[in-house]
Design an enzyme around this catalytic site. Structure first.
Site, PDB file in Angstrom:
ATOM      1  CG  HIS A 142      -1.672   1.280   1.399  1.00  0.00           C
ATOM      2  ND1 HIS A 142      -2.713   1.633   0.554  1.00  0.00           N
ATOM      3  CD2 HIS A 142      -1.549   2.297   2.290  1.00  0.00           C
ATOM      4  CE1 HIS A 142      -3.202   2.798   0.939  1.00  0.00           C
ATOM      5  NE2 HIS A 142      -2.512   3.224   1.989  1.00  0.00           N
ATOM      6  CE  LYS A 163      -0.366   6.440   1.445  1.00  0.00           C
ATOM      7  NZ  LYS A 163      -1.296   6.650   2.570  1.00  0.00           N
ATOM      8  CG  ASP A 181      -5.141   2.208  -2.914  1.00  0.00           C
ATOM      9  OD1 ASP A 181      -5.060   2.585  -1.729  1.00  0.00           O
ATOM     10  OD2 ASP A 181      -5.826   1.243  -3.281  1.00  0.00           O
ATOM     11  NE  ARG A 247      15.851  19.787  14.520  1.00  0.00           N
ATOM     12  CZ  ARG A 247      15.768  20.702  15.496  1.00  0.00           C
ATOM     13  NH1 ARG A 247      15.387  20.330  16.714  1.00  0.00           N
ATOM     14  NH2 ARG A 247      16.057  21.968  15.261  1.00  0.00           N
TER      15      ARG A 247
END
Length: 313
Positions: A142, A163, A181, A247
């Site tokens: 998916h 998405k 999908d 970071r």
């Protein structure tokens, strides 16, 4: 779960324009399940230990020349035994004419005999390449698969995370959609994965509140692509104030798919973050890393040099 695939022999016949010299009665039902092609050499002398009968068998000039030196009785016996293993088919290269004994034994065991004018080495390598792609191990995941600056990015994340919306924004910025999908992933080599869309939903994308959109017709054929290598996985997650996010980018995370490790970023999102721009930067940064440049390492080295130079001042 890994899917196991087979390919109809008729597809190989059409792909390489092979001639059918003697068809089996069940030709339409014959399927190839292994990616290798064999040239029976020792088998023509009667040695069948470790013989792999599931492979497509190919005879070239050397094999036919050897068979010609045998008597009619010997040819009948050796091909009677060879075809008793129920091989999928026998392909004769270089436009050579099969001996009558070969055709007789093929009819006896209901084996298909094919022909081609191509040189043996050429047709063997071409068929192996074709079968490796057609029979490659594969799974369906998916997600949304897009091409950004030549990099294949697999977007993953929970349903409704954004998405497809990010993919639409990327399309407007000149990038291409491969799958929405559901993404079919094939392992084409030990370190390479290819992603494509299931045929039924190819070129379509779902936008909640709008519905199904045909990307090829709305944005043009330049906005879609049939397949691409998977170079990067981007996992989109909701911003969590309790979570600790990378970071600097020093931590190189990967996602294992079909035994291949793919570089992976986890991107937290909040309202207002331009995800499409972030994905473009991720694609360019991944390309730089593949070329040997890592900005996070360079930045860390500069910081260390700065502190070393000022230590004690």
């Amino acid at each position: 779960m890994i899917d196991t695939y087979s390919i109809p022999l008729h597809d190989v016949i059409r792909q390489f324009k092979l001639s059918i010299l003697s068809p089996a009665t069940n030709l339409d039902a014959i399927r190839l399940t292994v990616e290798d092609v064999a040239r029976p050499g020792l088998q023509l002398t009667g040695f069948f230990a470790h013989f792999e009968p599931m492979r497509l068998q190919v005879l070239g000039n050397v094999e036919i020349s050897y068979v010609t030196t045998l008597s009619s009785q010997e040819r009948s016996e050796i091909f009677d035994r060879l075809f008793s293993y129920k091989i999928p088919a026998l392909l004769i290269a270089r436009g050579l004419t099969p001996h009558q004994e070969i055709l007789d034994m093929a009819r006896k065991h209901n084996i298909t005999i094919l022909g081609t004018d191509e040189p043996t080495s050429t047709i063997v390598s071409s068929i192996i390449t074709y079968l490796k792609a057609a029979l490659a191990p594969r799974i369906t995941r998916h997600g949304v698969f897009v091409e950004v600056y030549g990099e294949g990015i697999l977007l993953t994340g929970g349903s409704g995370i954004g998405k497809s919306e990010a993919a639409i924004e990327l399309l407007k910025r000149g990038h291409r959609l491969i799958a929405d999908d559901a993404v079919e992933i094939r392992k084409v080599s030990s370190d390479s994965l290819m992603g494509t869309s299931p045929e039924l939903i190819r070129n379509y994308i779902e936008l909640r509140g709008i519905g199904i959109v045909n990307v090829a017709k709305l944005f043009g054929m330049g906005a879609v692509k049939q397949e691409n290598q998977i170079n990067l996985v981007v996992n989109i997650v909701p911003w969590n104030t309790q979570a600790v996010y990378d970071r600097l980018g020093l931590e190189e995370k990967t996602t294992e798919i079909l035994g291949v490790d793919i570089p992976t970023y986890t991107i937290p999102i909040t309202p207002g973050r331009n995800l499409a721009v972030i994905l473009e930067v991720a694609a360019m940064n991944n390309r730089q890393r593949k070329l040997g440049y890592n900005s996070a390492i360079e930045f860390t080295e500069q910081m260390n040099q700065h502190f070393d130079a000022n230590l004690g001042k």
